[in-house]
Design an enzyme around this catalytic site. Sequence first.
Site, short mmCIF file in Angstrom:
data_model
loop_
_atom_site.label_atom_id
_atom_site.label_comp_id
_atom_site.label_asym_id
_atom_site.label_seq_id
_atom_site.Cartn_x
_atom_site.Cartn_y
_atom_site.Cartn_z
N HIS A 131 0.84 -1.21 0.00
CA HIS A 131 0.00 0.00 0.00
C HIS A 131 0.87 1.25 0.00
O HIS A 131 2.06 1.21 0.36
CB HIS A 131 -0.90 0.04 1.23
CG HIS A 131 -2.10 -0.86 1.12
ND1 HIS A 131 -2.06 -2.17 1.48
CD2 HIS A 131 -3.35 -0.61 0.66
CE1 HIS A 131 -3.25 -2.71 1.26
NE2 HIS A 131 -4.06 -1.79 0.76
N LYS A 135 -0.67 5.02 4.53
CA LYS A 135 -1.56 4.10 5.25
C LYS A 135 -1.13 3.98 6.71
O LYS A 135 0.04 3.77 7.02
CB LYS A 135 -1.56 2.73 4.57
CG LYS A 135 -2.59 1.78 5.16
CD LYS A 135 -2.92 0.62 4.24
CE LYS A 135 -3.89 -0.36 4.86
NZ LYS A 135 -5.18 0.23 5.26
N GLY A 141 -6.60 -4.33 6.29
CA GLY A 141 -7.83 -5.06 6.62
C GLY A 141 -8.08 -6.18 5.63
O GLY A 141 -8.53 -7.28 6.00
N1 NDP Z 1 -12.75 -0.94 2.81
C1 NDP Z 1 -12.21 -0.46 1.69
O1 NDP Z 1 -12.59 -0.85 0.55
C2 NDP Z 1 -11.19 0.61 1.81
C3 NDP Z 1 -10.82 1.04 3.05
N2 NDP Z 1 -9.96 2.08 3.21
C4 NDP Z 1 -9.76 2.53 4.58
O2 NDP Z 1 -10.56 3.71 4.76
C5 NDP Z 1 -9.95 4.58 5.70
C6 NDP Z 1 -9.83 5.97 5.08
O3 NDP Z 1 -8.96 5.93 3.98
P1 NDP Z 1 -8.55 7.26 3.18
O4 NDP Z 1 -9.76 7.99 2.73
O5 NDP Z 1 -7.54 6.83 2.21
O6 NDP Z 1 -7.86 8.09 4.38
P2 NDP Z 1 -7.61 9.66 4.46
O7 NDP Z 1 -6.56 9.84 5.50
O8 NDP Z 1 -7.38 10.22 3.11
O9 NDP Z 1 -9.00 10.25 5.02
C7 NDP Z 1 -9.42 10.18 6.35
C8 NDP Z 1 -10.35 11.36 6.60
O10 NDP Z 1 -10.93 11.28 7.91
C9 NDP Z 1 -10.98 12.61 8.42
N3 NDP Z 1 -11.16 12.65 9.87
C10 NDP Z 1 -10.27 13.00 10.85
N4 NDP Z 1 -10.87 12.93 12.06
C11 NDP Z 1 -12.15 12.58 11.84
C12 NDP Z 1 -13.28 12.37 12.68
N5 NDP Z 1 -13.22 12.47 14.02
N6 NDP Z 1 -14.44 12.00 12.09
C13 NDP Z 1 -14.55 11.86 10.75
N7 NDP Z 1 -13.52 12.05 9.90
C14 NDP Z 1 -12.34 12.41 10.43
C15 NDP Z 1 -9.67 13.20 7.96
O11 NDP Z 1 -9.71 14.61 8.07
P3 NDP Z 1 -8.36 15.51 7.85
O12 NDP Z 1 -8.21 15.56 6.37
O13 NDP Z 1 -8.71 16.81 8.45
O14 NDP Z 1 -7.26 14.77 8.55
C16 NDP Z 1 -9.66 12.71 6.51
O15 NDP Z 1 -10.43 13.56 5.70
C17 NDP Z 1 -8.63 3.90 6.09
O16 NDP Z 1 -8.83 3.18 7.28
C18 NDP Z 1 -8.36 2.93 4.94
O17 NDP Z 1 -7.60 1.82 5.34
C19 NDP Z 1 -9.40 2.71 2.14
C20 NDP Z 1 -9.70 2.30 0.88
C21 NDP Z 1 -10.62 1.21 0.60
O1 LIG Z 2 -5.73 2.21 3.23
C1 LIG Z 2 -6.01 1.90 2.05
O2 LIG Z 2 -5.72 2.62 1.10
C2 LIG Z 2 -6.75 0.64 1.82
N1 LIG Z 2 -7.23 0.02 2.84
C3 LIG Z 2 -8.00 -1.16 2.84
C4 LIG Z 2 -7.30 -2.26 3.61
O3 LIG Z 2 -6.71 -1.96 4.68
O4 LIG Z 2 -7.35 -3.42 3.21
C5 LIG Z 2 -8.47 -1.56 1.47
C6 LIG Z 2 -7.57 -1.21 0.34
O5 LIG Z 2 -6.58 -2.18 0.20
C7 LIG Z 2 -7.00 0.19 0.43
#
Ligand code: NDP
Ligand SMILES: O=C(O)C1=N[C@H](C(=O)O)C[C@H](O)C1
Length: 233
Positions: A131, A135, A141
């Site tokens: 990744h 991350k 996950g």
């Molecule tokens: N299940 C799936 O298919 C996937 C899962 N993921 C997971 O999703 C999660 C997010 O990924 P990603 O978007 O890349 O991460 P980012 O770091 O880009 O985004 C996280 C966001 O959460 C915001 N944030 C901070 N504090 C809070 C709060 N208290 N409540 C709500 N939001 C808050 C951050 O704000 P600020 O910008 O101000 O810091 C930021 O905008 C990760 O855990 C990742 O592993 C990612 C891709 C696919």
């Molecule tokens: O953090 C990410 O970017 C991603 N998180 C998920 C994970 O932890 O498996 C899904 C995807 O691989 C991207």
Amino acid sequence: MKIALVGYGKMGKIIDEIATKRGHDVVARLKETPTAENLNNADVVIEFSLPEVAFNNIKASLENKIPVICGTTGWLEKKQEIEKMALENETAFLYGSNFSLGVNLFFALNEKLADLMKNVDEYSCQLEEIHHIHKLDAPSGTAISLAEGIFKHNPKFDAWKLDDTQGNQLGIFAIREDEVPGTHSVFYRSEVDEIEIKHTAFNRSGFALGAVVAAEWIKDKKGNFTMKDVLGL
Ligand SMILES: NC(=O)C1=CN([C@@H]2O[C@H](COP(=O)(O)OP(=O)(O)OC[C@H]3O[C@@H](n4cnc5c(N)ncnc54)[C@H](OP(=O)(O)O)[C@@H]3O)[C@@H](O)[C@H]2O)C=CC1
Ligand SMILES: O=C(O)C1=N[C@H](C(=O)O)C[C@H](O)C1
């Protein structure tokens, strides 16, 4: 459908685009804990935030009786508590470690291969995930879901271990590299050859589309679900 996006980073922004293209109304884009006011009468919450805030965000959404689709990884030790809350609040919850159709097919393929390999002692098994450098959690996950798929079929393993296979612990190697969206591999190695199955995400659109499809599916449901329910796999 009225969607509240809780977490508005890399994933929140792509989900916003895809949900809007599919005709939904994004009524909240939050970077803070949801409340009755800021959820703005949403029908569904899609939560992609940070491991340390996900539990509170989901709890607050469920207490407002709004179904939650959660993609945030790295907080799963408290998942059972959340599942109980979904039932108590007569609403719905769905966690997916990975929402892409391709990875959910890959999960099924991984289980079939694990079943085939369970009595073949010549091969050792290990997982690898790659990744982007931003991350926060390791292993991913998705890699944990792959490991759990192997435990279901292969009694040799019942736990995972970061960066090393030891006894009953299946090794997951976590690599952080540039801007890689997400690559997962399962290896079976013998002294003479190797079997590898691999899923490579080219970008984040597949994850985002899957989350919106799950939100459409869960709208009027009650209970706890997975992507297997949504995709009928
Ligand atoms: N299940 C799936 O298919 C996937 C899962 N993921 C997971 O999703 C999660 C997010 O990924 P990603 O978007 O890349 O991460 P980012 O770091 O880009 O985004 C996280 C966001 O959460 C915001 N944030 C901070 N504090 C809070 C709060 N208290 N409540 C709500 N939001 C808050 C951050 O704000 P600020 O910008 O101000 O810091 C930021 O905008 C990760 O855990 C990742 O592993 C990612 C891709 C696919
Ligand atoms: O953090 C990410 O970017 C991603 N998180 C998920 C994970 O932890 O498996 C899904 C995807 O691989 C991207």
